[in-house]
Each structure stands twice: as C-alpha cells, then as structure tokens.
Design an enzyme around this catalytic site. Structure first.
Site, short mmCIF file in Angstrom:
data_model
loop_
_atom_site.label_atom_id
_atom_site.label_comp_id
_atom_site.label_asym_id
_atom_site.label_seq_id
_atom_site.Cartn_x
_atom_site.Cartn_y
_atom_site.Cartn_z
N HIS A 401 0.81 -1.22 0.00
CA HIS A 401 0.00 0.00 0.00
C HIS A 401 0.85 1.27 0.00
CE1 HIS A 401 -3.69 1.97 -0.10
NE2 HIS A 401 -4.26 1.57 1.00
N ASP A 405 -2.00 2.10 -4.76
CA ASP A 405 -3.23 2.59 -4.15
C ASP A 405 -4.35 1.58 -4.35
OD1 ASP A 405 -1.98 4.96 -3.41
OD2 ASP A 405 -2.49 5.95 -5.30
#
Length: 430
Positions: A401, A405
């Site tokens: 992450h 995204d």
C-alpha cells in the site's frame, strides 16, 4: 599421520557466511576425496561441500543451524602424511549449541567441564499425605530448581501439572517422582479416564524453514499489505483448457490454469506497469521492470520455495507450461539453482484444490504485489432469468500500500478478471 582441517569455502557472490543445514558424516567416519561431507545454505540455494582429502573424521566444527563464516574451520580429519595443521597448533573449540562457528584464525577455547548428569527419574511410591496433583492456574509459573526443571524436560513432564510441597509451592525431586508414580496424570484426567499428554517436541528452525520465517517476518514488518479478493467466472477458460488438453501432442505438457494466468498477468501488467515492480525501501527507489519474471510459490518437502519463470512476456502458453514444469520438478528435487529461485517481479500463490474460498497471501519482498489463486468451485449464478451452474474461482491478492493505491489494485484485478472470463482476449494483440 597428520591432521587436515577443511574450512568453509567461499560460496561466491560476496557471501560472508552460510548456514550449516546437513552433515553427511560423523566423528569416526572414513571419508574419501570428493565425498560430500556437508551442505550449507545461502539465500535458499543449497551448496554441497566435498572433502579435499581421504581421512578419518576427528571433529565437526558446527551444529546444524549454525551460521559458519567463510574460512572458519568446518571439519578436522586424520590423514596420511603431514596434513595442513602445524605441530602444536591448538585444537579447535567445540561448537556451542545453537551458536556461531569460530571465525578463521580465532584461538581455540578450552572445552567446558561437563556437569554431572542429574539423577534419573525413579518410580517412587506415592507419598502419604501429599497434596493432590492438580494443574496450576493458567499463567502461573511453577517454582523449581534448575536440576528439577532439567529432569522434567528430559522426561517430558509439564511442571505446571505438578503440585509442589516445598516452601511457596516449590517443586522438589520427590514431587516429580510422585507425579510419575501417579502415572503422570492430573486428578481430573484420572477421574474422567482421559490422560493428559504433556510431551513437548523441540524442533530447531534451520535451513529453508528459517529462511522462510525470516523472509515472511521481513515482509510483514516492512510492507503495509492491502488485500483484495474478487470472484472470477472461469467456465469458458476451463472449457478452453479442456479442449487444448484433449488436442495436445504427445510431447506437449498438460495445461493447468497457471499458464493461462501467467499469460493474463502479462497482458494486465501491460496496462498497469506499476504492479510489476520491486521497491528498494532503504534507497527510496521503485524499480519498475519491463520484463515480467513470475515467481510461482511451490510447496516442496523442505518447505516453500519460489521458482521464477523469467520473461513470461516472451513465452507462449505451452512454453510457460514447459518452463513451469521444469522449475517445479527442480524445486521439489532440491536441485534448483539460486538464479532460478530469485529475481521475480510478481508472484503467483496457488494452493490448488486446497485453495479454500479466500486467502491473505504475504507479498514476496521486495515485490509490490502477489496474486493468490483459490480453488475452482461450481456455484449457482443468476443470469437474469434463472440460476445456472458456473465455475467460479476467487483471486485473493495483496499489494504494497506504500506503492499501490487501492484504486490501482482493484483496476488491475478487474483487468485480470476480464481476461480470464473471456480467455480469447489473452491471445488477441491489442
């Protein structure tokens, strides 16, 4: 007669130490020149070490699981002739349990004096008036002298199940003997006819299993995972796969779903190049690769390894299957080279028929994505007028992450889903 010391050889690539994972000889064995005496592991690649001379094994320089420095003494042999040990040279130090082997040139330390062995457990008669043998409350640490603890460990006795008659409930040797005399059972177990088992097997984590543990811990500690699961209707894909397998030539491999997934990954990565990357978080650099090197997580008798199909973008469906079969066989046989087990840019994790409904795969650090394949199951699907049986497979994927995204992760999986649900798109150049 003389003595000959074989030292840990330079295994290349600037490696300073290697983990000893297997001894092929023991003290007193006669070995021949070029006979394999030990195996060490570096970065999941196992290297066998041969003897340079004929001789008799006098001393082994490390225990299994020990990291041995390059150049450190590994084994000492009695040989005909002068050997390579100067007269009067100190004997090597005994390796400490679970410790490191002495580095090259380190002076030898005297062997420690062995402590007398504790007395063996004896079948004593129950002591009249002794407190009932009941387990301690959860979390309460039993009080006992080190010698009592050692005897308990050797006998496989859980001291939490032993009542202590000493001050503050301290467990004595007599308490331990009484526990054995009762058959090693708690009062509750005796009353119910079921015996409580207190054996504890200790298994050292060494070799490949330790490498796996270290890499998984590194991945989870450094990478904030985002997990995304999606259903994929693979009915058409399974029909195509069945047709291709029926029509295959004798010299062609049978196709599993993985080669189709590999080719679909290549097509999806073309639209989402940020997925095919490795992140050097220490330097703060993302290495986005043009070549698609797909790691395939494979279970072997020794543990999990990840052979790498290099340049999947340059391979057709059958070529992907051939290379995947070759690497899988090498990994299971333990003959895969270091180059065949490193360098992937994205990984597929599949448990096959045991794949379950959903999983949470751990990213193969330093990659930024892993695609998990779950089992195929026939489920009822509403087509607008009725429920029809369809073959459904879940994809459970994880992403770094810090780099990927949520929107990009979902877009990538949706593109992959479209390719798998309409397999003709995998073979059509856009």
């Amino acid at each position: 007669m003389g003595e000959y010391v074989i030292r840990m050889p330079d295994v290349g690539e600037g490696i300073a130490e290697a983990e000893l994972v297997e001894w092929h000889v023991k003290v007193g064995d006669l070995v021949r020149e070029d006979q394999v005496i030990a195996a060490v592991m570096t970065d999941k690649a196992t290297v066998e070490i041969p003897s340079a001379v004929d001789g008799e094994v006098l001393w082994l320089g490390a225990e299994l699981g020990t990291r041995v420095a390059i150049g450190a003494p590994l084994i000492r042999l009695k040989v005909d002739g002068d050997g390579n040990v100067a007269a009067g040279e100190a004997e090597p130090a005994e390796p400490a349990a679970g410790g490191e082997a002495p580095a090259a040139g380190t002076p030898a330390a005297p062997s420690p004096v062995e402590a007398p062995a504790p007395p063996p457990l004896r079948k004593a008669a129950p002591v009249p008036g002794r407190a009932a043998i009941v387990p301690r409350p959860a979390g309460e640490r039993p009080l006992a002298a080190p010698s009592v603890r050692q005897r308990a460990r050797e006998a496989g006795v859980d001291l939490r199940q032993v009542a202590g008659s000493g001050p503050a409930g301290r467990i004595t040797h007599d308490d331990l003997d009484a526990f054995v005399a009762h058959g090693g059972q708690t009062a509750q177990a005796r009353a119910g006819g079921l015996a409580a088992r207190t054996e504890v097997e200790e298994i050292r984590v060494i070799g490949l299993r330790r490498r796996i543990a270290e890499k998984m811990a590194l991945a989870k500690s450094r990478i904030p995972h985002i997990m995304y699961a999606e259903e994929v209707d693979v009915t058409a894909l399974e029909e195509l796969r069945g047709t291709l397998n029926r029509d295959k030539k004798p010299d062609q491999p049978r196709l599993t779903i993985l080669p189709f997934l590999m080719r679909a990954l290549v097509r999806a990565i073309a639209d989402h190049p940020q997925i095919n990357a490795r992140y050097d978080d220490e330097a703060g650099i993302i290495h986005r690769h043009a070549g698609v090197h797909i790691g395939i997580a494979a279970q072997t008798p020794a543990g999990l390894v990840v052979p790498v199909v290099r340049h999947a973008e340059a391979r057709d469906l059958r070529d992907c299957a051939i290379e995947l079969n070759r690497l899988s066989e090498a990994a299971k046989a333990g003959t895969a080279s270091r180059e065949e087990l490193t360098g992937s840019t994205i990984t597929i994790s599949s448990l096959g028929a045991l794949g379950g409904v959903v999983s949470t795969p751990v990213i193969n650090y330093p990659e930024v994505a892993i695609v998990g394949v779950n089992k195929i199951a026939v489920r009822p699907v509403w087509d607008g007028t009725a429920f029809v049986p369809r073959k459904i497979m879940n994809l459970s994927s994880s992403f770094d992450h810090r780099i990927i995204d949520g929107w990009d992760a979902a877009s990538f999986i949706q593109r992959l889903r479209a390719l798998l649900e309409t397999p003709a798109l995998i073979f059509v150049e856009s």
